[in-house]
Write an enzyme that holds these catalytic residues in place. Structure first.
Site, PDB file in Angstrom:
ATOM      1  N   TYR A   1      20.513   7.099   2.046  1.00 26.12           N
ATOM      2  CA  TYR A   1      20.772   8.694   2.601  1.00 26.12           C
ATOM      3  C   TYR A   1      20.064   9.103   1.104  1.00 26.12           C
ATOM      4  O   TYR A   1      20.826   9.797   0.778  1.00 26.12           O
ATOM      5  CB  TYR A   1      21.901   9.177   3.095  1.00 26.12           C
ATOM      6  CG  TYR A   1      21.580  10.192   3.805  1.00 26.12           C
ATOM      7  CD1 TYR A   1      20.971  11.019   4.863  1.00 26.12           C
ATOM      8  CD2 TYR A   1      22.973  11.504   3.675  1.00 26.12           C
ATOM      9  CE1 TYR A   1      20.971  11.954   5.218  1.00 26.12           C
ATOM     10  CE2 TYR A   1      23.138  12.219   4.105  1.00 26.12           C
ATOM     11  CZ  TYR A   1      22.613  12.898   4.540  1.00 26.12           C
ATOM     12  OH  TYR A   1      22.144  13.746   5.486  1.00 26.12           O
TER      13      TYR A   1
ATOM     14  N   GLU B   1      11.027   6.600   6.100  1.00 27.40           N
ATOM     15  CA  GLU B   1      11.643   5.469   5.382  1.00 27.40           C
ATOM     16  C   GLU B   1      10.412   3.936   5.139  1.00 27.40           C
ATOM     17  O   GLU B   1       9.217   4.059   5.135  1.00 27.40           O
ATOM     18  CB  GLU B   1      12.653   5.022   5.200  1.00 27.40           C
ATOM     19  CG  GLU B   1      14.015   6.126   6.172  1.00 27.40           C
ATOM     20  CD  GLU B   1      14.843   5.366   6.048  1.00 27.40           C
ATOM     21  OE1 GLU B   1      15.545   4.297   5.840  1.00 27.40           O
ATOM     22  OE2 GLU B   1      16.017   5.995   7.042  1.00 27.40           O
TER      23      GLU B   1
ATOM     24  N   ARG C   1      25.079  22.350   8.402  1.00 28.81           N
ATOM     25  CA  ARG C   1      26.822  22.641   8.251  1.00 28.81           C
ATOM     26  C   ARG C   1      26.458  24.240   7.487  1.00 28.81           C
ATOM     27  O   ARG C   1      26.740  25.291   8.685  1.00 28.81           O
ATOM     28  CB  ARG C   1      27.409  21.691   7.463  1.00 28.81           C
ATOM     29  CG  ARG C   1      28.138  20.233   7.444  1.00 28.81           C
ATOM     30  CD  ARG C   1      28.230  19.776   6.788  1.00 28.81           C
ATOM     31  NE  ARG C   1      27.616  19.389   5.454  1.00 28.81           N
ATOM     32  CZ  ARG C   1      26.329  18.198   5.895  1.00 28.81           C
ATOM     33  NH1 ARG C   1      26.822  17.445   6.303  1.00 28.81           N
ATOM     34  NH2 ARG C   1      26.071  18.088   4.228  1.00 28.81           N
TER      35      ARG C   1
ATOM     36  N   GLU D   1      12.228   8.620  11.125  1.00 37.98           N
ATOM     37  CA  GLU D   1      12.720   8.430  10.004  1.00 37.98           C
ATOM     38  C   GLU D   1      11.739   7.805   9.717  1.00 37.98           C
ATOM     39  O   GLU D   1      12.173   6.425   9.457  1.00 37.98           O
ATOM     40  CB  GLU D   1      14.583   7.946   9.945  1.00 37.98           C
ATOM     41  CG  GLU D   1      15.036   9.122  10.651  1.00 37.98           C
ATOM     42  CD  GLU D   1      16.464   8.945  10.196  1.00 37.98           C
ATOM     43  OE1 GLU D   1      17.061   7.622   9.304  1.00 37.98           O
ATOM     44  OE2 GLU D   1      17.151   9.500   9.986  1.00 37.98           O
TER      45      GLU D   1
ATOM     46  N   LYS E   1      21.726   4.875  16.461  1.00 39.93           N
ATOM     47  CA  LYS E   1      20.420   4.181  15.405  1.00 39.93           C
ATOM     48  C   LYS E   1      20.065   3.030  15.784  1.00 39.93           C
ATOM     49  O   LYS E   1      19.014   2.216  15.590  1.00 39.93           O
ATOM     50  CB  LYS E   1      21.085   4.083  13.674  1.00 39.93           C
ATOM     51  CG  LYS E   1      21.704   5.955  13.298  1.00 39.93           C
ATOM     52  CD  LYS E   1      20.474   6.091  13.612  1.00 39.93           C
ATOM     53  CE  LYS E   1      20.831   7.619  12.071  1.00 39.93           C
ATOM     54  NZ  LYS E   1      19.547   8.089  11.377  1.00 39.93           N
TER      55      LYS E   1
ATOM     56  N   GLN F   1      24.084  10.944  18.221  1.00 37.72           N
ATOM     57  CA  GLN F   1      24.023  11.336  17.210  1.00 37.72           C
ATOM     58  C   GLN F   1      24.917  12.239  16.416  1.00 37.72           C
ATOM     59  O   GLN F   1      25.903  11.959  16.084  1.00 37.72           O
ATOM     60  CB  GLN F   1      22.834  11.321  16.372  1.00 37.72           C
ATOM     61  CG  GLN F   1      23.165  10.556  14.602  1.00 37.72           C
ATOM     62  CD  GLN F   1      22.564  10.982  13.497  1.00 37.72           C
ATOM     63  OE1 GLN F   1      21.513  10.609  13.895  1.00 37.72           O
ATOM     64  NE2 GLN F   1      22.210  11.206  12.406  1.00 37.72           N
TER      65      GLN F   1
ATOM     66  N   TYR G   1      28.864  10.653  16.056  1.00 38.03           N
ATOM     67  CA  TYR G   1      28.856  10.136  14.551  1.00 38.03           C
ATOM     68  C   TYR G   1      30.826  10.293  13.555  1.00 38.03           C
ATOM     69  O   TYR G   1      31.014  10.145  12.841  1.00 38.03           O
ATOM     70  CB  TYR G   1      27.653  10.587  13.604  1.00 38.03           C
ATOM     71  CG  TYR G   1      27.744  11.725  13.171  1.00 38.03           C
ATOM     72  CD1 TYR G   1      28.200  12.870  14.016  1.00 38.03           C
ATOM     73  CD2 TYR G   1      28.606  12.407  11.739  1.00 38.03           C
ATOM     74  CE1 TYR G   1      28.358  14.847  13.044  1.00 38.03           C
ATOM     75  CE2 TYR G   1      28.642  13.646  10.931  1.00 38.03           C
ATOM     76  CZ  TYR G   1      28.562  14.326  12.073  1.00 38.03           C
ATOM     77  OH  TYR G   1      28.538  15.927  11.202  1.00 38.03           O
TER      78      TYR G   1
ATOM     79  N   ASP H   1      20.778   0.912   5.649  1.00 39.91           N
ATOM     80  CA  ASP H   1      20.030   2.279   5.580  1.00 39.91           C
ATOM     81  C   ASP H   1      21.111   3.225   5.036  1.00 39.91           C
ATOM     82  O   ASP H   1      22.056   3.609   4.534  1.00 39.91           O
ATOM     83  CB  ASP H   1      19.913   2.962   7.363  1.00 39.91           C
ATOM     84  CG  ASP H   1      18.602   3.346   6.830  1.00 39.91           C
ATOM     85  OD1 ASP H   1      17.526   3.397   6.032  1.00 39.91           O
ATOM     86  OD2 ASP H   1      18.852   5.126   6.841  1.00 39.91           O
TER      87      ASP H   1
ATOM     88  N   HIS I   1      15.854  15.824   2.289  1.00 41.24           N
ATOM     89  CA  HIS I   1      16.236  15.383   3.551  1.00 41.24           C
ATOM     90  C   HIS I   1      17.887  16.271   3.733  1.00 41.24           C
ATOM     91  O   HIS I   1      17.985  16.169   4.626  1.00 41.24           O
ATOM     92  CB  HIS I   1      16.140  14.059   3.867  1.00 41.24           C
ATOM     93  CG  HIS I   1      16.719  13.852   5.145  1.00 41.24           C
ATOM     94  ND1 HIS I   1      16.394  13.916   6.148  1.00 41.24           N
ATOM     95  CD2 HIS I   1      17.904  13.110   5.393  1.00 41.24           C
ATOM     96  CE1 HIS I   1      16.680  13.016   7.140  1.00 41.24           C
ATOM     97  NE2 HIS I   1      17.786  13.041   7.021  1.00 41.24           N
TER      98      HIS I   1
END
Ligand code: MN
Length: 427
Positions: free
Chosen positions: A140, A213, A154, A211, A265, A252, A256, A138, A145
């Protein structure tokens, strides 16, 4: 491989099989899948309108001669053996099926006895997981996103991590829990930390998310140690599907660090049952967003490699009606599939027939185009109103999440159907 010889893409083709207006499956599409009926085992089908063409039956009746396939490629639990014959063979097969179904070609059309044996109503069959997935990766690759997630978790001023504009960031996912549309799943359980000042607890996930995708399925790649260039990459891609990469956001958040996604996931990812060939998508090619800074040479593309695919997400509460909550487009992706594949193999990593590559969440530039609940409801601060009056920050038990996608140009619409998954309460 040259794409100008794809006869099946001719926008003027008409089929003798009735295709409803606005169908995802006109004769220019002809996606491949695996289906079964009450009396017959799994086999390869090609969708047209509201009908499915049974390739095993077609083969037995002698309509697929002079092609490099055998009966076992079509009477099969998966598409892998068919894809294993390579891109030229599967392209020839789709072109040949297009001819058999086209209005101007009489062979099959005039033989009603055969037509009755090879066409089945789509609502009389069950669709199966189409591919035996060896490895699932997968990515990113949506800048919007990654920026949204970086802003929320953050620092808005430094939302993208320093590597993001240089590398199509990805991770190795779990193939065993990829499921086909229609199969319900239970809410996952795990370690969560609802109060950040307290120890973690074990409980059902409270922030269950989808998500939005797409996925792509690969042909056999090159030997270990060799790389696939961006110029070659599309020759190694069989087709695309819609893909819901389920995510347990609270699991998550806690797990993570430092190695990335794991139990948040790997409990399930859902794919649509019809694989739309990359060949069928060629008329819908568009440029990717401009990349600044300029990418390293092995990631440069000499032509357009993205696709104009409209995408949408809907939530259907049990007993309720559909709520359209997101409208996005594949073309927003910063990193395209060719760059993803080139990066994946640049170190010599080999890919195999039947690998699945997820695009990463596809968010667009506007708040209604964000591809996850995390972004749409902005970490729970902007709940979405459903048409039954209830609100959603994340996905509730007994909600069904539906994703649809289609391309449209010059009067031809090529769609993916849908990927639909109901969330059952935790076991
Ligand atoms: Mn994902």
């Amino acid at each position: 491989m040259e794409t100008s010889n794809i006869l099946a893409n001719n926008p003027n083709l008409k089929s003798w099989v009735e295709v409803p207006a606005n169908s995802d499956f006109p004769i220019q599409n002809l996606p491949f899948g695996i289906f079964k009926t009450r009396s017959q085992s799994e086999r390869v089908g090609v969708r047209i309108g509201n009908q499915v063409l049974d390739l095993k039956a077609l083969y037995v009746l002698g309509y697929l001669e002079n092609l490099p396939f055998e009966a076992s490629d079509f009477e099969n639990k998966f598409l892998n053996d068919l894809m294993g014959k390579g891109k030229k063979a599967t392209r020839d097969l789709r072109n040949h099926i297009s001819k058999l179904l086209s209005h101007d070609f009489e062979d099959l059309k005039v033989n009603q006895h055969h037509v009755d044996q090879v066409l089945i109503a789509a609502d009389k069959i069950d669709m199966c997981l189409p591919v035996q997935i060896g490895d699932y990766t997968d990515f990113y690759s949506s800048k919007e996103h990654a920026t949204n997630v970086g802003t929320m978790f953050r620092d808005p001023a430094n939302a993208l991590l320093p590597n993001w504009l240089w590398i199509p960031v990805g991770y190795h996912g779990r193939a065993s829990s990829v499921i086909v549309s229609g199969q319900a799943i239970h809410r996952p359980k795990g370690q969560i930390k609802p109060d950040p000042t307290q120890d973690p607890i074990f409980a059902p996930c409270r922030n269950l998310d989808f998500e939005l995708e797409t996925g792509f399925i690969t042909y056999e790649g090159k030997p270990l140690g060799d790389s696939i260039s961006t110029a070659e990459a599309e020759d190694f891609i069989f087709g695309m599907c819609l893909f819901n990469d389920w995510s347990a956001r609270d699991i998550q958040t806690w797990e993570y660090v430092p190695l990335g996604p794991f139990l948040a996931k790997n409990f399930a990812s859902s794919m649509s049952p019809w694989i739309v060939t990359l060949d069928a998508l060629q008329p819908f090619k568009v440029a990717s967003p401009t990349q600044v800074p300029e990418v390293l040479d092995y990631l440069k593309c000499d032509a357009d490699k993205s696709y104009d695919i409209n995408l949408e997400v809907l939530i259907e509460p049990k007993g309720g009606s559909e709520n359209l909550i997101c409208e996005s487009n594949f073309k927003y992706m910063y990193w395209n599939m060719s760059q993803q594949l080139a990066h994946h193999t640049v170190n010599g990593c080999n890919i195999r027939c039947g690998d699945l590559m997820g695009s990463g969440t596809i968010s667009g530039p506007t708040p209604n185009s964000y591809g996850s609940m995390l972004e749409l409801a902005w970490k729970g601060t902007k709940p979405l109103k459903m048409n039954d009056g209830t609100e959603r920050k994340f996905i509730h038990d007994n909600d069904t999440v539906i994703m649809r996608g289609y391309c449209e140009k010059d009067g031809v619409r090529i769609g993916f159907g849908e990927v639909s998954t109901e969330i059952l309460p935790a076991k």
